[in-house]
Design a protein around this motif. Structure first.
Motif, PDB file in Angstrom:
ATOM      1  N   GLU A 102      66.486 -64.966-127.224  1.00  0.00           N
ATOM      2  CA  GLU A 102      67.229 -65.082-126.195  1.00  0.00           C
ATOM      3  C   GLU A 102      68.760 -64.408-126.615  1.00  0.00           C
ATOM      4  O   GLU A 102      68.850 -63.248-125.642  1.00  0.00           O
ATOM      5  CB  GLU A 102      67.195 -66.233-125.860  1.00  0.00           C
ATOM      6  CG  GLU A 102      66.643 -67.077-125.501  1.00  0.00           C
ATOM      7  CD  GLU A 102      66.696 -68.911-125.073  1.00  0.00           C
ATOM      8  OE1 GLU A 102      68.360 -68.889-125.427  1.00  0.00           O
ATOM      9  OE2 GLU A 102      66.222 -69.417-125.451  1.00  0.00           O
ATOM     10  N   LEU A 103      69.234 -63.753-128.243  1.00  0.00           N
ATOM     11  CA  LEU A 103      70.070 -62.493-128.025  1.00  0.00           C
ATOM     12  C   LEU A 103      70.322 -61.797-127.560  1.00  0.00           C
ATOM     13  O   LEU A 103      70.523 -61.194-127.378  1.00  0.00           O
ATOM     14  CB  LEU A 103      70.415 -63.653-129.298  1.00  0.00           C
ATOM     15  CG  LEU A 103      71.916 -62.778-129.640  1.00  0.00           C
ATOM     16  CD1 LEU A 103      73.210 -63.174-129.171  1.00  0.00           C
ATOM     17  CD2 LEU A 103      71.950 -62.864-131.017  1.00  0.00           C
ATOM     18  N   GLY A 104      68.614 -61.678-127.920  1.00  0.00           N
ATOM     19  CA  GLY A 104      68.168 -60.146-127.774  1.00  0.00           C
ATOM     20  C   GLY A 104      67.893 -59.459-126.813  1.00  0.00           C
ATOM     21  O   GLY A 104      68.315 -58.676-126.210  1.00  0.00           O
ATOM     22  N   ARG A 105      67.426 -60.535-125.758  1.00  0.00           N
ATOM     23  CA  ARG A 105      67.699 -59.904-123.908  1.00  0.00           C
ATOM     24  C   ARG A 105      68.537 -60.135-123.960  1.00  0.00           C
ATOM     25  O   ARG A 105      69.240 -59.432-123.140  1.00  0.00           O
ATOM     26  CB  ARG A 105      67.057 -61.282-123.181  1.00  0.00           C
ATOM     27  CG  ARG A 105      65.071 -61.520-123.798  1.00  0.00           C
ATOM     28  CD  ARG A 105      64.081 -62.087-122.712  1.00  0.00           C
ATOM     29  NE  ARG A 105      64.746 -63.550-122.885  1.00  0.00           N
ATOM     30  CZ  ARG A 105      64.042 -64.351-123.904  1.00  0.00           C
ATOM     31  NH1 ARG A 105      63.398 -63.405-124.917  1.00  0.00           N
ATOM     32  NH2 ARG A 105      63.963 -65.506-123.420  1.00  0.00           N
ATOM     33  N   THR A 106      69.604 -60.461-123.843  1.00  0.00           N
ATOM     34  CA  THR A 106      71.202 -60.829-123.593  1.00  0.00           C
ATOM     35  C   THR A 106      71.524 -59.718-123.616  1.00  0.00           C
ATOM     36  O   THR A 106      72.128 -58.525-122.885  1.00  0.00           O
ATOM     37  CB  THR A 106      71.902 -61.510-124.216  1.00  0.00           C
ATOM     38  OG1 THR A 106      71.858 -63.496-123.579  1.00  0.00           O
ATOM     39  CG2 THR A 106      73.336 -62.082-123.727  1.00  0.00           C
ATOM     40  N   VAL A 107      71.804 -58.895-125.177  1.00  0.00           N
ATOM     41  CA  VAL A 107      72.222 -58.368-126.030  1.00  0.00           C
ATOM     42  C   VAL A 107      71.965 -56.372-124.865  1.00  0.00           C
ATOM     43  O   VAL A 107      72.485 -56.026-124.745  1.00  0.00           O
ATOM     44  CB  VAL A 107      71.686 -57.561-127.345  1.00  0.00           C
ATOM     45  CG1 VAL A 107      72.316 -56.178-127.705  1.00  0.00           C
ATOM     46  CG2 VAL A 107      72.626 -58.463-128.552  1.00  0.00           C
ATOM     47  N   GLU A 108      70.109 -56.273-124.920  1.00  0.00           N
ATOM     48  CA  GLU A 108      70.003 -55.237-124.318  1.00  0.00           C
ATOM     49  C   GLU A 108      70.289 -55.787-122.385  1.00  0.00           C
ATOM     50  O   GLU A 108      70.658 -54.483-122.210  1.00  0.00           O
ATOM     51  CB  GLU A 108      68.355 -55.454-123.746  1.00  0.00           C
ATOM     52  CG  GLU A 108      67.523 -55.348-125.055  1.00  0.00           C
ATOM     53  CD  GLU A 108      65.708 -55.715-125.286  1.00  0.00           C
ATOM     54  OE1 GLU A 108      65.629 -56.515-123.858  1.00  0.00           O
ATOM     55  OE2 GLU A 108      65.031 -55.453-126.269  1.00  0.00           O
ATOM     56  N   ALA A 109      70.697 -56.631-122.011  1.00  0.00           N
ATOM     57  CA  ALA A 109      70.507 -57.332-119.993  1.00  0.00           C
ATOM     58  C   ALA A 109      72.112 -56.181-120.836  1.00  0.00           C
ATOM     59  O   ALA A 109      72.627 -55.260-119.732  1.00  0.00           O
ATOM     60  CB  ALA A 109      71.033 -57.984-119.753  1.00  0.00           C
ATOM     61  N   LEU A 110      72.780 -56.625-121.927  1.00  0.00           N
ATOM     62  CA  LEU A 110      74.538 -56.172-121.116  1.00  0.00           C
ATOM     63  C   LEU A 110      74.950 -54.239-121.946  1.00  0.00           C
ATOM     64  O   LEU A 110      75.249 -53.956-121.158  1.00  0.00           O
ATOM     65  CB  LEU A 110      75.394 -56.678-122.631  1.00  0.00           C
ATOM     66  CG  LEU A 110      75.999 -58.178-122.581  1.00  0.00           C
ATOM     67  CD1 LEU A 110      76.885 -58.731-123.455  1.00  0.00           C
ATOM     68  CD2 LEU A 110      76.685 -58.419-120.938  1.00  0.00           C
ATOM     69  N   ALA A 111      73.803 -54.006-122.845  1.00  0.00           N
ATOM     70  CA  ALA A 111      74.422 -52.254-123.365  1.00  0.00           C
ATOM     71  C   ALA A 111      73.350 -51.599-122.468  1.00  0.00           C
ATOM     72  O   ALA A 111      74.033 -50.889-121.837  1.00  0.00           O
ATOM     73  CB  ALA A 111      72.745 -52.508-124.627  1.00  0.00           C
ATOM     74  N   ALA A 112      72.555 -52.455-120.431  1.00  0.00           N
ATOM     75  CA  ALA A 112      72.003 -51.693-120.742  1.00  0.00           C
ATOM     76  C   ALA A 112      73.376 -51.311-118.895  1.00  0.00           C
ATOM     77  O   ALA A 112      73.748 -50.165-118.757  1.00  0.00           O
ATOM     78  CB  ALA A 112      70.814 -52.387-119.216  1.00  0.00           C
ATOM     79  N   LYS A 113      73.796 -52.413-119.087  1.00  0.00           N
ATOM     80  CA  LYS A 113      75.342 -53.044-117.471  1.00  0.00           C
ATOM     81  C   LYS A 113      76.370 -51.482-118.807  1.00  0.00           C
ATOM     82  O   LYS A 113      77.194 -51.524-117.894  1.00  0.00           O
ATOM     83  CB  LYS A 113      75.715 -53.798-117.855  1.00  0.00           C
ATOM     84  CG  LYS A 113      74.304 -54.698-116.791  1.00  0.00           C
ATOM     85  CD  LYS A 113      75.352 -56.315-116.463  1.00  0.00           C
ATOM     86  CE  LYS A 113      75.107 -57.348-115.615  1.00  0.00           C
ATOM     87  NZ  LYS A 113      75.200 -57.783-115.537  1.00  0.00           N
ATOM     88  N   ALA A 114      76.675 -51.745-119.694  1.00  0.00           N
ATOM     89  CA  ALA A 114      77.663 -50.633-120.610  1.00  0.00           C
ATOM     90  C   ALA A 114      76.598 -49.402-120.420  1.00  0.00           C
ATOM     91  O   ALA A 114      78.335 -48.411-120.987  1.00  0.00           O
ATOM     92  CB  ALA A 114      78.188 -51.536-121.605  1.00  0.00           C
ATOM     93  N   ASP A 115      75.905 -48.947-120.159  1.00  0.00           N
ATOM     94  CA  ASP A 115      75.327 -47.494-120.314  1.00  0.00           C
ATOM     95  C   ASP A 115      75.998 -46.965-119.297  1.00  0.00           C
ATOM     96  O   ASP A 115      74.944 -46.402-118.303  1.00  0.00           O
ATOM     97  CB  ASP A 115      74.066 -48.022-120.667  1.00  0.00           C
ATOM     98  CG  ASP A 115      73.620 -45.868-121.180  1.00  0.00           C
ATOM     99  OD1 ASP A 115      74.421 -45.381-121.436  1.00  0.00           O
ATOM    100  OD2 ASP A 115      72.528 -45.732-121.473  1.00  0.00           O
ATOM    101  N   VAL A 116      77.144 -46.092-119.401  1.00  0.00           N
ATOM    102  CA  VAL A 116      77.801 -45.367-118.782  1.00  0.00           C
ATOM    103  C   VAL A 116      76.391 -44.099-117.992  1.00  0.00           C
ATOM    104  O   VAL A 116      76.089 -43.463-116.394  1.00  0.00           O
ATOM    105  CB  VAL A 116      79.108 -45.357-118.441  1.00  0.00           C
ATOM    106  CG1 VAL A 116      79.846 -44.695-116.761  1.00  0.00           C
ATOM    107  CG2 VAL A 116      79.428 -46.345-117.652  1.00  0.00           C
ATOM    108  N   LYS A 117      76.742 -43.591-118.914  1.00  0.00           N
ATOM    109  CA  LYS A 117      75.890 -42.168-119.029  1.00  0.00           C
ATOM    110  C   LYS A 117      74.746 -42.558-118.060  1.00  0.00           C
ATOM    111  O   LYS A 117      73.934 -41.562-117.026  1.00  0.00           O
ATOM    112  CB  LYS A 117      75.415 -41.896-120.614  1.00  0.00           C
ATOM    113  CG  LYS A 117      74.693 -40.079-120.278  1.00  0.00           C
ATOM    114  CD  LYS A 117      75.164 -39.752-121.950  1.00  0.00           C
ATOM    115  CE  LYS A 117      74.533 -38.268-121.376  1.00  0.00           C
ATOM    116  NZ  LYS A 117      74.777 -37.799-123.353  1.00  0.00           N
TER     117      LYS A 117
END
Length: 126
Positions: free
Chosen positions: A27-42
């Motif tokens: 669950e933590l892995g999925r949450t981190v991936e979702a947050l990383a995708a939202k933060a990847d402005v480039k």
């Protein structure tokens, strides 16, 4: 904790704890991936740029088609209004027919170039 552990009022066994830890990690892995995708402005900017590039390409192709049709229409109109080579008027203006065709081609190229300049300038504003 499972219901079994609660009913017996005992601590969970190591297998249950491992299962809970593994589930929490997933669950933590999925949450981190979702947050990383939202933060990847480039990456988001690249996706938007690709989308805009596709739209500009489509608009340029459409404008080119319209300009080509307009040039052909104008060419037909001018051709219909100019004297033919076999007519009495055409005999004195034999070279004029070639000049008229050359002017039509030049006008078509100019109109197409102008349209492309307009499309490129508009795309740079985006």
């Amino acid at each position: 904790m499972t219901d079994k552990a609660r009913d017996n009022s005992s601590t969970p066994d190591p297998d249950e704890l491992r299962t809970q830890v593994e589930r929490t990690r997933e669950e933590l892995g999925r949450t981190v991936e979702a947050l990383a995708a939202k933060a990847d402005v480039k990456a988001q900017a690249q996706q938007k740029a690709a989308k805009v590039k596709g739209l500009v390409h489509d608009k340029a192709a459409s404008a080119n088609e319209q300009l080509t049709e307009t040039a052909h229409t104008l060419g037909r109109k001018i051709h219909d209004k100019t004297p033919q080579a076999g007519s009495r008027e055409g005999r004195t203006e034999g070279a004029g027919a070639h000049t008229t065709r050359n002017l039509l081609v030049l006008a078509g190229v100019g109109v197409t170039a102008l349209a492309m300049i307009v499309v490129v300038r508009r795309s740079r504003r985006c």
